[in-house]
Scaffold this motif. Sequence first.
Motif, PDB file in Angstrom:
ATOM      1  N   SER A 182      43.942  57.915  50.496  1.00 36.80           N
ATOM      2  CA  SER A 182      43.739  57.946  51.745  1.00 36.80           C
ATOM      3  C   SER A 182      43.646  56.416  52.532  1.00 36.80           C
ATOM      4  CB  SER A 182      42.230  58.748  52.337  1.00 36.80           C
ATOM      5  OG  SER A 182      41.058  58.035  51.597  1.00 36.80           O
ATOM      6  N   ASP A 183      44.091  55.099  51.955  1.00 37.00           N
ATOM      7  CA  ASP A 183      44.273  54.361  52.526  1.00 37.00           C
ATOM      8  C   ASP A 183      44.500  53.228  51.599  1.00 37.00           C
ATOM      9  OD1 ASP A 183      44.461  52.094  54.149  1.00 37.00           O
ATOM     10  OD2 ASP A 183      41.992  51.811  54.257  1.00 37.00           O
ATOM     11  N   PRO A 184      46.408  53.268  51.474  1.00 35.26           N
ATOM     12  CA  PRO A 184      47.093  53.715  52.439  1.00 35.26           C
ATOM     13  C   PRO A 184      47.209  55.129  52.393  1.00 35.26           C
ATOM     14  CG  PRO A 184      48.032  51.705  50.860  1.00 35.26           C
ATOM     15  CD  PRO A 184      46.343  52.590  50.490  1.00 35.26           C
ATOM     16  N   MET A 185      47.643  55.069  53.814  1.00 35.49           N
ATOM     17  CA  MET A 185      47.078  57.164  54.044  1.00 35.49           C
ATOM     18  C   MET A 185      49.058  57.330  54.005  1.00 35.49           C
ATOM     19  SD  MET A 185      45.968  59.803  56.587  1.00 35.49           S
ATOM     20  CE  MET A 185      44.672  59.556  56.015  1.00 35.49           C
ATOM     21  N   HIS A 186      50.162  57.793  52.787  1.00 35.75           N
ATOM     22  CA  HIS A 186      51.843  57.722  53.029  1.00 35.75           C
ATOM     23  C   HIS A 186      52.184  59.072  53.045  1.00 35.75           C
ATOM     24  CE1 HIS A 186      52.233  54.171  50.379  1.00 35.75           C
ATOM     25  NE2 HIS A 186      50.711  54.273  49.587  1.00 35.75           N
ATOM     26  N   TYR A 187      52.832  58.628  54.417  1.00 33.97           N
ATOM     27  CA  TYR A 187      54.083  59.585  54.895  1.00 33.97           C
ATOM     28  C   TYR A 187      55.441  59.685  54.305  1.00 33.97           C
ATOM     29  CZ  TYR A 187      49.626  60.830  58.445  1.00 33.97           C
ATOM     30  OH  TYR A 187      49.413  61.183  58.529  1.00 33.97           O
ATOM     31  N   ALA A 188      55.861  60.742  54.645  1.00 32.84           N
ATOM     32  CA  ALA A 188      57.379  60.756  53.883  1.00 32.84           C
ATOM     33  C   ALA A 188      58.421  60.910  55.366  1.00 32.84           C
ATOM     34  CB  ALA A 188      57.650  61.651  53.325  1.00 32.84           C
ATOM     35  N   VAL A 189      58.985  60.124  55.586  1.00 31.74           N
ATOM     36  CA  VAL A 189      59.645  60.990  57.275  1.00 31.74           C
ATOM     37  C   VAL A 189      60.743  61.453  56.375  1.00 31.74           C
ATOM     38  CG1 VAL A 189      61.191  60.130  58.931  1.00 31.74           C
ATOM     39  CG2 VAL A 189      59.589  57.932  57.058  1.00 31.74           C
ATOM     40  N   ILE A 190      61.003  62.761  56.711  1.00 30.47           N
ATOM     41  CA  ILE A 190      61.817  64.021  56.566  1.00 30.47           C
ATOM     42  C   ILE A 190      62.775  63.887  58.154  1.00 30.47           C
ATOM     43  CG2 ILE A 190      62.026  66.604  56.931  1.00 30.47           C
ATOM     44  CD1 ILE A 190      60.499  65.510  54.624  1.00 30.47           C
ATOM     45  N   ASP A 191      64.654  64.227  57.770  1.00 31.37           N
ATOM     46  CA  ASP A 191      65.136  63.911  58.794  1.00 31.37           C
ATOM     47  C   ASP A 191      65.352  65.647  59.739  1.00 31.37           C
ATOM     48  OD1 ASP A 191      67.769  64.100  60.060  1.00 31.37           O
ATOM     49  OD2 ASP A 191      69.326  62.982  58.843  1.00 31.37           O
ATOM     50  N   LEU A 192      65.421  66.172  60.652  1.00 25.17           N
ATOM     51  CA  LEU A 192      65.176  67.064  60.559  1.00 25.17           C
ATOM     52  C   LEU A 192      66.722  67.622  61.132  1.00 25.17           C
ATOM     53  CD1 LEU A 192      62.570  67.455  63.440  1.00 25.17           C
ATOM     54  CD2 LEU A 192      62.468  67.991  61.824  1.00 25.17           C
ATOM     55  N   ALA A 193      67.423  66.657  60.671  1.00 22.42           N
ATOM     56  CA  ALA A 193      69.103  67.482  60.952  1.00 22.42           C
ATOM     57  C   ALA A 193      69.174  67.880  59.807  1.00 22.42           C
ATOM     58  CB  ALA A 193      70.440  66.658  60.972  1.00 22.42           C
ATOM     59  N   SER A 194      68.648  67.361  58.664  1.00 29.09           N
ATOM     60  CA  SER A 194      68.915  67.484  57.109  1.00 29.09           C
ATOM     61  C   SER A 194      67.259  68.192  56.148  1.00 29.09           C
ATOM     62  CB  SER A 194      69.583  67.162  55.820  1.00 29.09           C
ATOM     63  OG  SER A 194      68.501  65.319  55.754  1.00 29.09           O
ATOM     64  N   MET A 195      66.715  68.223  56.934  1.00 33.21           N
ATOM     65  CA  MET A 195      65.380  68.643  56.813  1.00 33.21           C
ATOM     66  C   MET A 195      65.146  68.266  54.762  1.00 33.21           C
ATOM     67  SD  MET A 195      63.664  70.329  58.869  1.00 33.21           S
ATOM     68  CE  MET A 195      62.919  71.189  57.957  1.00 33.21           C
ATOM     69  N   LYS A 196      65.615  67.028  54.802  1.00 33.89           N
ATOM     70  CA  LYS A 196      65.092  65.689  53.651  1.00 33.89           C
ATOM     71  C   LYS A 196      64.702  64.719  53.609  1.00 33.89           C
ATOM     72  CE  LYS A 196      68.919  67.571  51.432  1.00 33.89           C
ATOM     73  NZ  LYS A 196      68.501  68.582  49.514  1.00 33.89           N
ATOM     74  N   ALA A 197      63.532  64.447  52.463  1.00 33.64           N
ATOM     75  CA  ALA A 197      62.869  62.953  53.110  1.00 33.64           C
ATOM     76  C   ALA A 197      64.425  62.304  53.121  1.00 33.64           C
ATOM     77  CB  ALA A 197      61.557  62.862  51.893  1.00 33.64           C
ATOM     78  N   VAL A 198      64.173  60.930  54.126  1.00 35.74           N
ATOM     79  CA  VAL A 198      64.916  60.265  53.550  1.00 35.74           C
ATOM     80  C   VAL A 198      64.134  58.561  53.838  1.00 35.74           C
ATOM     81  CG1 VAL A 198      65.933  61.633  54.770  1.00 35.74           C
ATOM     82  CG2 VAL A 198      65.085  59.990  56.079  1.00 35.74           C
ATOM     83  N   GLY A 199      63.029  58.444  53.718  1.00 33.00           N
ATOM     84  CA  GLY A 199      61.946  57.005  53.720  1.00 33.00           C
ATOM     85  C   GLY A 199      60.558  57.483  53.697  1.00 33.00           C
ATOM     86  N   THR A 200      60.041  56.580  53.809  1.00 26.44           N
ATOM     87  CA  THR A 200      58.273  56.396  53.723  1.00 26.44           C
ATOM     88  C   THR A 200      58.014  55.170  54.575  1.00 26.44           C
ATOM     89  OG1 THR A 200      57.658  55.466  51.518  1.00 26.44           O
ATOM     90  CG2 THR A 200      58.100  57.706  51.074  1.00 26.44           C
ATOM     91  N   LEU A 201      56.525  55.514  54.828  1.00 21.57           N
ATOM     92  CA  LEU A 201      55.780  54.710  55.158  1.00 21.57           C
ATOM     93  C   LEU A 201      54.592  54.482  55.139  1.00 21.57           C
ATOM     94  CD1 LEU A 201      54.373  56.192  58.232  1.00 21.57           C
ATOM     95  CD2 LEU A 201      56.596  55.538  58.912  1.00 21.57           C
ATOM     96  N   ALA A 202      53.612  53.822  55.812  1.00 24.58           N
ATOM     97  CA  ALA A 202      51.916  54.355  55.451  1.00 24.58           C
ATOM     98  C   ALA A 202      51.188  54.176  56.742  1.00 24.58           C
ATOM     99  CB  ALA A 202      51.640  53.729  54.375  1.00 24.58           C
ATOM    100  N   LEU A 203      49.719  54.754  57.138  1.00 25.97           N
ATOM    101  CA  LEU A 203      48.892  53.913  57.785  1.00 25.97           C
ATOM    102  C   LEU A 203      47.986  53.418  56.358  1.00 25.97           C
ATOM    103  CD1 LEU A 203      48.663  56.931  60.455  1.00 25.97           C
ATOM    104  CD2 LEU A 203      49.732  54.350  61.176  1.00 25.97           C
ATOM    105  N   MET A 204      47.430  52.131  56.833  1.00 25.76           N
ATOM    106  CA  MET A 204      46.447  51.459  56.222  1.00 25.76           C
ATOM    107  C   MET A 204      45.783  49.983  56.794  1.00 25.76           C
ATOM    108  SD  MET A 204      50.021  49.254  54.515  1.00 25.76           S
ATOM    109  CE  MET A 204      48.405  48.045  54.027  1.00 25.76           C
ATOM    110  N   ARG A 205      45.118  49.278  55.643  1.00 21.75           N
ATOM    111  CA  ARG A 205      43.619  48.704  56.308  1.00 21.75           C
ATOM    112  C   ARG A 205      43.085  49.515  57.608  1.00 21.75           C
ATOM    113  NH1 ARG A 205      44.165  43.811  53.584  1.00 21.75           N
ATOM    114  NH2 ARG A 205      46.149  43.722  52.248  1.00 21.75           N
ATOM    115  N   ILE A 206      43.135  50.795  57.500  1.00 19.52           N
ATOM    116  CA  ILE A 206      41.843  51.393  57.929  1.00 19.52           C
ATOM    117  C   ILE A 206      40.889  50.881  59.539  1.00 19.52           C
ATOM    118  CG2 ILE A 206      41.466  54.009  59.339  1.00 19.52           C
ATOM    119  CD1 ILE A 206      44.095  54.627  57.265  1.00 19.52           C
ATOM    120  N   ASP A 207      40.614  50.406  60.199  1.00 18.43           N
ATOM    121  CA  ASP A 207      39.207  49.788  60.400  1.00 18.43           C
ATOM    122  C   ASP A 207      39.214  50.708  61.434  1.00 18.43           C
ATOM    123  OD1 ASP A 207      37.171  48.710  61.533  1.00 18.43           O
ATOM    124  OD2 ASP A 207      37.811  46.539  61.223  1.00 18.43           O
ATOM    125  N   THR A 208      38.377  51.813  61.316  1.00 21.06           N
ATOM    126  CA  THR A 208      37.664  52.952  62.602  1.00 21.06           C
ATOM    127  C   THR A 208      36.804  52.186  63.567  1.00 21.06           C
ATOM    128  OG1 THR A 208      36.260  53.970  61.292  1.00 21.06           O
ATOM    129  CG2 THR A 208      38.366  55.330  61.442  1.00 21.06           C
TER     130      THR A 208
END
Length: 243
Positions: free
Chosen positions: A87-113
């Motif tokens: 949950s921290d890092p919270m990782h996401y896949a980037v989905i290209d809507l043209a192909s509907m395929k995952a083409v990369g990743t990133l994360a939201l992290m060091r989450i200090d609410t």
Amino acid sequence: MSSTFNEFQQPIGVGLPNWQSAQFPAAQQITGRYCKLERINAERHAQDLYEAYRDAPDSRDWTYLAAGPFTTFDSMFAYLTKIEALSDPMHYAVIDLASMKAVGTLALMRIDTSNGVIEVGWVTYSRRMQRSRLSTEVMSLLLKYVFEVLGYRRFEWKCDALNAPSREAANRFGFSFEGIFRQAVVVHQRNRDTAWYSIIDSEYPALQAAYKIWLDESNFDASGQQIQRLADVISKEQSKRSM
């Protein structure tokens, strides 16, 4: 941010009497015009990502990352299985809507609410989305989610100080450079000085307006080339708000 003074005439930070805290990220999916972000799932995303990363002719895209490169599908699947539970890092896949395929990743992290601070990290884009509308829209989606939906005050970007492409991306996306933390961490048994960048909530409106203009179809010619550079649009929007 300017300061004020207490009863001893000492400068202190501006009061935030209505501040409570930001929210912890919870979105399973964030959708834009060209792409969407989905919480990482090994079963759904491993094959797409493995194929996308294999487009690169060598492993140079992994030099400054703590993970990878993944030379087999099994190693990619194992890695995604591990990080999808975090949950921290919270990782996401980037989905290209043209192909509907995952083409990369990133994360939201060091989450200090409590202080309203969050970082984007683990940015691992395949050649299929580097220098594309997708990479710019990802940042637009994250900015809106972080500042408008979750209520953060500060959004950070950090990278190896020697990672020129990452530093160029931070500048292009409108982050402000804050300095170098020397000998910050050890990665792959080598020293890493870390470059720090940020966007704060008062800067967000100009940036989001600029992203909207840049991402609009009217900003691209018949061959898909940009008409206005993002940096130029950001500069114009910032100037409007400083007048």
